[in-house]
Enzyme design. Sequence first.
Site, short mmCIF file in Angstrom:
data_model
loop_
_atom_site.label_atom_id
_atom_site.label_comp_id
_atom_site.label_asym_id
_atom_site.label_seq_id
_atom_site.Cartn_x
_atom_site.Cartn_y
_atom_site.Cartn_z
N ILE A 17 0.84 -1.21 0.00
CA ILE A 17 0.00 0.00 0.00
C ILE A 17 0.87 1.26 0.00
O ILE A 17 0.57 2.23 -0.72
CB ILE A 17 -0.94 -0.02 1.23
CG1 ILE A 17 -1.98 -1.14 1.08
CG2 ILE A 17 -1.62 1.33 1.43
CD1 ILE A 17 -2.79 -1.43 2.34
N ASP A 62 14.09 2.85 10.58
CA ASP A 62 13.18 2.08 11.43
C ASP A 62 12.27 3.10 12.11
O ASP A 62 12.72 3.85 12.99
CB ASP A 62 13.98 1.28 12.45
CG ASP A 62 13.07 0.55 13.44
OD1 ASP A 62 11.84 0.73 13.39
OD2 ASP A 62 13.61 -0.21 14.26
N ASN A 89 2.28 4.74 7.30
CA ASN A 89 1.77 3.50 6.69
C ASN A 89 2.52 2.25 7.16
O ASN A 89 1.96 1.16 7.15
CB ASN A 89 1.86 3.66 5.16
CG ASN A 89 1.75 2.34 4.44
OD1 ASN A 89 0.65 1.84 4.20
ND2 ASN A 89 2.88 1.74 4.09
N TYR A 153 -1.59 -6.05 17.23
CA TYR A 153 -1.71 -5.20 16.04
C TYR A 153 -3.02 -4.40 16.10
O TYR A 153 -3.03 -3.19 15.87
CB TYR A 153 -1.68 -6.11 14.81
CG TYR A 153 -2.06 -5.51 13.48
CD1 TYR A 153 -1.14 -4.79 12.74
CD2 TYR A 153 -3.34 -5.70 12.94
CE1 TYR A 153 -1.47 -4.27 11.49
CE2 TYR A 153 -3.69 -5.19 11.70
CZ TYR A 153 -2.74 -4.47 10.98
OH TYR A 153 -3.09 -3.96 9.74
N LYS A 157 -3.67 -0.41 16.26
CA LYS A 157 -4.41 0.31 15.21
C LYS A 157 -5.54 1.14 15.81
O LYS A 157 -5.84 2.24 15.34
CB LYS A 157 -4.95 -0.67 14.16
CG LYS A 157 -3.87 -1.30 13.29
CD LYS A 157 -3.13 -0.29 12.42
CE LYS A 157 -2.30 -0.95 11.33
NZ LYS A 157 -1.52 0.04 10.55
N ILE A 186 -6.52 -6.22 1.93
CA ILE A 186 -5.96 -5.67 0.69
C ILE A 186 -4.90 -6.65 0.19
O ILE A 186 -4.04 -7.09 0.96
CB ILE A 186 -5.31 -4.28 0.91
CG1 ILE A 186 -6.28 -3.31 1.63
CG2 ILE A 186 -4.82 -3.70 -0.41
CD1 ILE A 186 -7.50 -2.89 0.85
N1 NAD Z 1 -2.81 -5.58 3.35
C1 NAD Z 1 -3.88 -5.56 4.14
O1 NAD Z 1 -4.78 -6.45 4.06
C2 NAD Z 1 -4.06 -4.45 5.14
C3 NAD Z 1 -5.30 -4.33 5.79
C4 NAD Z 1 -5.49 -3.31 6.72
C5 NAD Z 1 -4.46 -2.43 6.98
N2 NAD Z 1 -3.27 -2.56 6.34
C6 NAD Z 1 -2.23 -1.60 6.68
O2 NAD Z 1 -1.69 -1.03 5.52
C7 NAD Z 1 -0.33 -0.66 5.75
C8 NAD Z 1 0.56 -1.23 4.66
O3 NAD Z 1 0.46 -2.65 4.69
P1 NAD Z 1 0.86 -3.57 3.45
O4 NAD Z 1 -0.19 -4.58 3.33
O5 NAD Z 1 1.20 -2.71 2.28
O6 NAD Z 1 2.17 -4.28 4.05
P2 NAD Z 1 3.60 -4.60 3.42
O7 NAD Z 1 4.21 -5.61 4.34
O8 NAD Z 1 3.49 -4.91 1.97
O9 NAD Z 1 4.38 -3.21 3.58
C9 NAD Z 1 4.74 -2.71 4.84
C10 NAD Z 1 6.06 -1.97 4.70
O10 NAD Z 1 6.39 -1.43 5.99
C11 NAD Z 1 7.79 -1.61 6.19
N3 NAD Z 1 8.09 -1.63 7.62
C12 NAD Z 1 7.74 -2.56 8.54
N4 NAD Z 1 8.24 -2.24 9.73
C13 NAD Z 1 8.94 -1.09 9.58
C14 NAD Z 1 9.70 -0.28 10.44
N5 NAD Z 1 9.88 -0.57 11.73
N6 NAD Z 1 10.28 0.85 9.94
C15 NAD Z 1 10.14 1.16 8.64
N7 NAD Z 1 9.42 0.42 7.77
C16 NAD Z 1 8.84 -0.69 8.23
C17 NAD Z 1 8.08 -2.95 5.54
O11 NAD Z 1 9.48 -3.09 5.27
C18 NAD Z 1 7.23 -2.88 4.29
O12 NAD Z 1 7.93 -2.30 3.20
C19 NAD Z 1 -0.01 -1.14 7.16
O13 NAD Z 1 -0.19 -0.10 8.07
C20 NAD Z 1 -1.04 -2.22 7.39
O14 NAD Z 1 -1.31 -2.43 8.76
C21 NAD Z 1 -3.04 -3.55 5.43
#
Ligand code: NAD
Length: 264
Positions: A17, A62, A89, A153, A157, A186
């Site tokens: 995302i 981080d 994000n 988690y 949130k 997603i």
């Molecule tokens: N995919 C889903 O179904 C879904 C649903 C609800 C909410 N979300 C939220 O959307 C957001 C993006 O999720 P996604 O599905 O794209 O996940 P993803 O795992 O594809 O991407 C997350 C990114 O965050 C980075 N990250 C993790 N910990 C970190 C840290 N300590 N410092 C810096 N970067 C860090 C990771 O390296 C990764 O690139 C998140 O907040 C997630 O909770 C996702």
Amino acid sequence: MRLPAAVALVTGGGSGIGRGIAERFAQEGGRIVIADRNLAGAEETARKITELGGEALAIESDVADAEAVRRMADRARAAFGPVTHLVNNAAISRGNDVETIEPELWDLNLAVVLRSVFLCTKAVLPGMIADRRGVIVNIASVNGLFGIGEEPYSAAKAGVINFTQNVAVKYGRHGIRANVICPGTIRTPIWGDRLAEQPDVFERLAAWYPLGRVGEIEDVANAAVFLASAESAWVTGVVLPVDGGLTAGSYRMSRALVGDSDSG
Ligand SMILES: NC(=O)c1ccc[n+]([C@@H]2O[C@H](COP(=O)([O-])OP(=O)(O)OC[C@H]3O[C@@H](n4cnc5c(N)ncnc54)[C@H](O)[C@@H]3O)[C@@H](O)[C@H]2O)c1
């Protein structure tokens, strides 16, 4: 162009995302700083943006580490000037059962999901206040709205939602808006492990969504562009589910109430 002159910092922009939002914001005229623990992912996003004629900087950071966040904000400012748009994000989700979650794992989730939002907001707020403008878009989750597991988690949130509301009401007078998106399922790399175990997981989850499908990255990126742009100039403190209707109610339950045996 819906984001001209924006300097947007997208955390976790090296995947999923965050990458989708970074690319969309760049297409809308923003200069983008991608901060991610995974530098290779952040650089890949930056490369995609620059290939299309945009401007982007990848930073390894981080977001749960206060000193690292301060350095990240300084580098962003040095490259493009004060951050005008912050997208919090980055996240992880570890642990799914109170009985088996150790306190250290609880703390890790809270640090990456919630403390990071506080740290990044704190890092960019002074510049936004000085500029008398700023937009914050936080990515929470439907998990923060009701009980569907992943306790650490989800609790974090829920904290992101409340934190966003407080930022909105406290800093609105400085021209700063803060809103929060709650995505449902997603299709992103975060699902990798579960998808490997259950290849039909998205099809099975789709049955719970009134719109009959899980979400795509573009669904969230579209909402983020709206909340980041002047089109939402009078929108702040909003909790926007982008969830195909999941949290609107349950059709399955309404069918069970009228004795429909086909309610599963
Ligand atoms: N995919 C889903 O179904 C879904 C649903 C609800 C909410 N979300 C939220 O959307 C957001 C993006 O999720 P996604 O599905 O794209 O996940 P993803 O795992 O594809 O991407 C997350 C990114 O965050 C980075 N990250 C993790 N910990 C970190 C840290 N300590 N410092 C810096 N970067 C860090 C990771 O390296 C990764 O690139 C998140 O907040 C997630 O909770 C996702």
